[in-house]
Design an enzyme around this catalytic site. Sequence first.
Site, PDB file in Angstrom:
ATOM      1  N   GLU A   1       5.482 -12.564  -4.363  1.00  0.00           N
ATOM      2  CA  GLU A   1       4.202 -12.095  -4.923  1.00  0.00           C
ATOM      3  C   GLU A   1       4.168 -12.138  -6.448  1.00  0.00           C
ATOM      4  OE1 GLU A   1       5.850 -10.556  -2.483  1.00  0.00           O
ATOM      5  OE2 GLU A   1       4.459 -10.137  -0.836  1.00  0.00           O
TER       6      GLU A   1
ATOM      7  N   PHE B   1       3.651   2.973   7.163  1.00  0.00           N
ATOM      8  CA  PHE B   1       4.443   1.752   6.978  1.00  0.00           C
ATOM      9  C   PHE B   1       3.787   0.855   5.920  1.00  0.00           C
ATOM     10  CE2 PHE B   1       5.361  -2.711   8.220  1.00  0.00           C
ATOM     11  CZ  PHE B   1       6.698  -2.700   7.866  1.00  0.00           C
ATOM     12  N   GLN B   2       4.584   0.387   5.013  1.00  0.00           N
ATOM     13  CA  GLN B   2       4.132  -0.457   3.898  1.00  0.00           C
ATOM     14  C   GLN B   2       3.014   0.192   3.086  1.00  0.00           C
ATOM     15  OE1 GLN B   2       3.575  -4.567   5.281  1.00  0.00           O
ATOM     16  NE2 GLN B   2       5.743  -4.927   4.842  1.00  0.00           N
TER      17      GLN B   2
ATOM     18  N   LYS C   1      -7.253  -1.360   5.114  1.00  0.00           N
ATOM     19  CA  LYS C   1      -7.484  -2.318   6.199  1.00  0.00           C
ATOM     20  C   LYS C   1      -8.773  -2.021   6.959  1.00  0.00           C
ATOM     21  CE  LYS C   1      -4.905  -4.852   9.682  1.00  0.00           C
ATOM     22  NZ  LYS C   1      -3.664  -4.944  10.478  1.00  0.00           N
TER      23      LYS C   1
ATOM     24  N   MET D   1      19.462 -16.541 -25.507  1.00  0.00           N
ATOM     25  CA  MET D   1      19.007 -15.619 -26.537  1.00  0.00           C
ATOM     26  C   MET D   1      19.865 -14.347 -26.536  1.00  0.00           C
ATOM     27  SD  MET D   1      16.978 -15.695 -29.039  1.00  0.00           S
ATOM     28  CE  MET D   1      15.433 -16.594 -28.968  1.00  0.00           C
TER      29      MET D   1
END
Lengths: 593, 189
Positions: A54, A116-117, A166, A489
């Site tokens: 993502e 959940f999630q 949802k 760096m």
Amino acid sequence: MTAMQQPSGAEILLRALRDQGVEVIFGYPGGAVLPIYDAIFQQNSIRHILVRHEQAAVHAAEGYARSTGKVGVVLVTSGPGATNAVTGLVDALMDSIPVVCLTGQVPTHLIGNDAFQEADTTGITRAATKQNYLVRRSEDLARTVHEAFYIARSGRPGPVLIDLPKDILIAPAPYQPASAEPHRSYRPATEPDPARIKEAVRLLKGAKRPVIYTGGGVINAGDAASAALGEFVRTTGMPCTSTLMGLGAYPSEDPQFLGMLGMHGTFEANNTMHGCDVMLNIGARFDDRVTGRINAFSPGSLKIHADIDPSSINKNVPVDVPIVGDAARVMEALLAAWHADGTRQDRDALAAWWRQIDAWRAVDSLRFTQDPSPGAIIKPQHAIRRLYEITRETGRETFITTEVGQHQMWAAQHFGFDKPNRWMTSGGLGTMGYGLPAAMGVQIAHPDALVIDISGEASVQMNIQEMATLAQYRLPVKVFILNNQYMGMVRQWQELLHGGRYSESYSESLPDFVKLAEAFHGVGMRATGVDDLDRVIREMIAIDRPVIADICVDQKENCFPMIPSGAAHNEMILGPEHQDRTASITDEGLMLV
Amino acid sequence: MPDDTPPAAAPPFSGRPAPPHRSATISVLVDNESGVLARVIGLFAGRGYNIDSLTVASVDAGGSRSRINIVTSGTDMVIEQIKAQLDRLVPVYRMAELSQEGPHLARELAMVKVISDGANRAEALRLAEAFRARVIDATVESFVFELTGGTQKLDSFIELLRPIGLAEVSRTGVAAIARGTRTLSAAPH
């Protein structure tokens, strides 16, 4: 119309996206966003690009946005989908990139139940976005989407997140087209105050040692801003320098361009900033990478600062003439006022100032020595120079993205840009792993262009999984790795500031990038000696497939010139011969990043 | 070379004299959407600004707009920055530093519980009278006083009660409004 006839929330969402002109979404499915994916499946006008992580979806949307001037769109699921996107959102916030990120959420009745999630996405992203929304009622959905696009692209652009439970995606919802009404609270000023413009022109006309310092705001203001800037610089005969984010707004090969300024800017740009008597800042924000030690920054100058974001003005550096406005409108107004003002410019003083600047330029602070003998080790600067020269010979439209570190600075120093929106880099947040997914987004927007991610072997591993996305969509992105087997760096700072104790900065157990490219259905190639370089670059460019070019470069090369931490613009280290100057870095300097 | 001396206590950037701090009372009219208060507080926390007092309540009939009053402190540059940062928040309609834009009124309400007996009880009542505090609850051992006024007046009252049985304080924080005809207009800026 009865509720039964109304389309679902997910369908309303896609309709709103279409109305906003969205053609591409970068995303990754999951439980909470299944209704949206179902709606995507049943239409053909919006294309979905399936990323492999993502974070990469957001960087791809950034690359898409920055190379087109449009809003980039991201779609991820709830919980981990949203949290993985956070780095990308902060990156877009810091660099003012317009992105709309749609996140799934558990159904409204489960919010707060540790479902959940489930994650408190609006809570987590509040400081990572310009604005965010949790849609709790179906009737708010379409309006919220339209508002999000308006917020993302207006004023100082930035990322906007919409969290979508949802149940809202499934329930029937009414469609509302985008309103022509002005937003109820957010109406950023774009038109500069004429009195301030007049005052700015008065100062600039009277300047003996002027400088124009431009930033990412000019890019964000569109081609009109770059065009007006170019005309203003040529009309006034003044020197022009740019931040990392502003490169391309003014053509790099033009003699009035001094190169990039700041920590790894050119000697002439930084000394011009230090010694100027009037500074015109257009769309830059006096970032600490640019100013060096703040109380020693351009001590003798009157400062004019034009920015669309009033909070950028007087934040780090007090200014004498603040101008709030869109960079294009400001440049056009300055140009008109310059012609209207009857005062004569002191051209003699300007000529003397240019003689001084040319003396600084003669120092040739970007010089490097490349041993030309066959098999000689490749200097990273030489690799970028050749990449620039060869791509220019091809005449192809070229877009460059980078990761973060030495290779990024060398790219900024040695790759020239003569148009805006051709250079995509993570400036503010400094996100390693930005370049490959950003290049993906650029290539989606510009299928026929040459898109190159100038990368380091460490950075590229942070989003290397996106090679699979390149393969899936046949995106011929070129990953040009300056491989010095170090987080360069970090190694450089450890050498200069921490007694050469290279703590954890060696790139141990590197993959074989040639085989890696092949494993991802791409083409791998390698250059180990300077005589391989041109051939590899030409082959890379000619291949119409994803390529990883592993350019093995000098491990010990440092990025110069450099303003060491806590130092001023006139205290630059030009090369290894001045490295002992870091011995004078104080604890104050050591604390800075 | 290792240095055994302890680090100096001076702040790291001690070269310049610290610019003077001042107090500022800022009123912000916001869209009454969820998370707007968190956004304002997050701005202060994230950028390291002080919040000396914060009040928030819906101020229109429909409950669609809230007014946030913030008392903060900092240098002039910091306070200007705070105002600019507040002003650019998407749900902010209007923002004004009342303490800068002209005369204004600032009030807060305190409920102060005193538990005492004998002479202290009588003294507490005398002080309450002097400060025009109201008794809103009384038992044989305690009083709850209600006092409205400026922050300093409340501070003084509370300090005087401390040695004579001060037990608990609950304060609202500052609500502020401009004097005269000036308003924190609902019109977008």
